[in-house]
Scaffold this active site. Structure first.
Site, PDB file in Angstrom:
ATOM      1  N   HIS A 151     -37.695  37.556 -11.849  1.00  0.00           N
ATOM      2  CA  HIS A 151     -37.170  38.201 -10.640  1.00  0.00           C
ATOM      3  C   HIS A 151     -38.203  39.157 -10.056  1.00  0.00           C
ATOM      4  O   HIS A 151     -38.348  39.278  -8.842  1.00  0.00           O
ATOM      5  CB  HIS A 151     -35.874  38.957 -10.956  1.00  0.00           C
ATOM      6  N   ASP A 152     -38.958  39.837 -10.930  1.00  0.00           N
ATOM      7  CA  ASP A 152     -39.974  40.777 -10.450  1.00  0.00           C
ATOM      8  C   ASP A 152     -41.143  40.035  -9.816  1.00  0.00           C
ATOM      9  O   ASP A 152     -41.865  40.586  -8.985  1.00  0.00           O
ATOM     10  CB  ASP A 152     -40.462  41.647 -11.613  1.00  0.00           C
ATOM     11  N   GLY A 162     -43.647  39.022  -6.443  1.00  0.00           N
ATOM     12  CA  GLY A 162     -44.546  40.138  -6.198  1.00  0.00           C
ATOM     13  C   GLY A 162     -45.253  40.565  -7.485  1.00  0.00           C
ATOM     14  O   GLY A 162     -46.384  40.988  -7.457  1.00  0.00           O
ATOM     15  N   ASP A 214     -28.273  26.444 -21.618  1.00  0.00           N
ATOM     16  CA  ASP A 214     -28.695  25.314 -22.439  1.00  0.00           C
ATOM     17  C   ASP A 214     -27.679  25.155 -23.572  1.00  0.00           C
ATOM     18  O   ASP A 214     -27.662  25.939 -24.500  1.00  0.00           O
ATOM     19  CB  ASP A 214     -30.097  25.604 -23.000  1.00  0.00           C
ATOM     20  N   THR A 252     -29.803  24.099 -27.506  1.00  0.00           N
ATOM     21  CA  THR A 252     -30.540  25.101 -28.299  1.00  0.00           C
ATOM     22  C   THR A 252     -30.725  26.352 -27.442  1.00  0.00           C
ATOM     23  O   THR A 252     -31.826  26.630 -26.959  1.00  0.00           O
ATOM     24  CB  THR A 252     -31.925  24.555 -28.727  1.00  0.00           C
TER      25      THR A 252
END
Ligand SMILES: *[C@@H]1O[C@H](CO)[C@@H](O)[C@H](O)[C@H]1NC(C)=O
Ligand SMILES: *[C@@H]1O[C@H](CO)[C@@H](O)[C@H](O)[C@H]1NC(C)=O
Length: 249
Positions: free
Chosen positions: A63-64, A67, A205, A208
């Protein structure tokens, strides 16, 4: 790992980061030579307490990385409209562990290492702890002093189609995703009934969930992608992404 899509996109982001000539794995070699060791210490402890911390921090890094500037860590303040308060933040957790890493790093090398680099280092370590590959993390990102809350709308949502950003995945009988495996769909309906507790968690998932592996892609081939934005990568037969899924599985 419960957030493998994020992981995949994140790794792509890291490759973009690699192309930035200013980043280097030895960026802190003289100013904070032990930074990787310090990050590892905190992250290994955190992973012992919380099996999901890998998924959480890799997702935060992703998300960071619209940028890669640490801006996601900025809280609401005068002149800062925090990214944390936007809708996509609901899936972001683990800020406390980042604070712990930052504290330990600051104790040894005050004012040297950026939070964006801490997130990148923590993500690599967590991938290896979950059984994935290791790589030399390019370092030297600079932290932003401003947040871009509006920019969080660039983060792809879980209900997006390949070409249309506004089609919802629905699990109700009226609108089942036609591509999902029937038994898997049945299980999902039991786990997350309509009108049920909206804060219930489900593994992205189902095979696993805590490992960094390629089962995410096998799941898509078996029509067991949890999010529409995942399954559609394989189920849109004419899409380029089908070949990508087949290649990675
Ligand atoms: C790095 O860590 C090692 C092991 O803890 C220590 O011996 C060394 O002094 C540290 N180096 C620096 C520059 O802090
Ligand atoms: C995310 O945003 C909501 C709504 O503004 C806020 O209440 C919450 O504290 C934020 N969560 C995090 C982890 O920052």
């Amino acid at each position: 790992m419960s957030s493998v899509l994020a992981t995949v996109i994140c790794v792509v982001m890291l490759f973009w980061g690699n192309s930035d000539a200013q980043l280097s794995p030895t960026f802190y070699a003289s100013t904070c030579p032990n930074v990787s060791r310090i990050v590892r210490g905190v992250v290994e402890q955190a992973a012992r307490n919380d099996v999901r911390i890998g998924a959480k921090l890799i997702r935060m890094h992703f998300h960071d990385c619209f940028g890669c500037d640490g801006s996601i860590l900025l809280v609401e303040a005068n002149g800062i409209n925090s990214e944390q308060d936007e809708l996509p933040n609901l899936s972001v957790e683990g800020y406390g562990v980042v604070d712990d890493i930052k504290t330990d790093v600051e104790n040894v090398c005050p004012g040297i290492v950026s939070c964006a680099d801490i997130l990148a280092l923590a993500s690599e370590i967590l991938v290896t702890l979950a059984g994935g590959p290791a790589w030399k993390v390019p370092l030297g990102r600079r932290d932003s002093r401003t947040a871009n809350a509006a920019g969080t709308s660039d983060i792809p949502g879980p209900d997006e189609t390949l070409e249309n950003l506004a089609l919802n995945q629905r699990l109700d009988d009226a609108n089942p995703d036609p591509t999902l495996d029937t038994a898997y769909l049945q299980k999902l309906r039991q786990a997350c009934p309509q009108g049920g507790n909206p804060s219930r968690l489900n593994n992205l998932d189902p095979t696993t969930p805590d490992d960094f592996d390629n089962n995410y892609f096998t799941n898509l081939q078996n029509n067991r992608g949890l999010l529409h934005s995942d399954q559609t990568l394989f189920s849109t037969s004419e899409a380029d992404t089908v070949a990508v899924v087949n290649r990675f599985r």
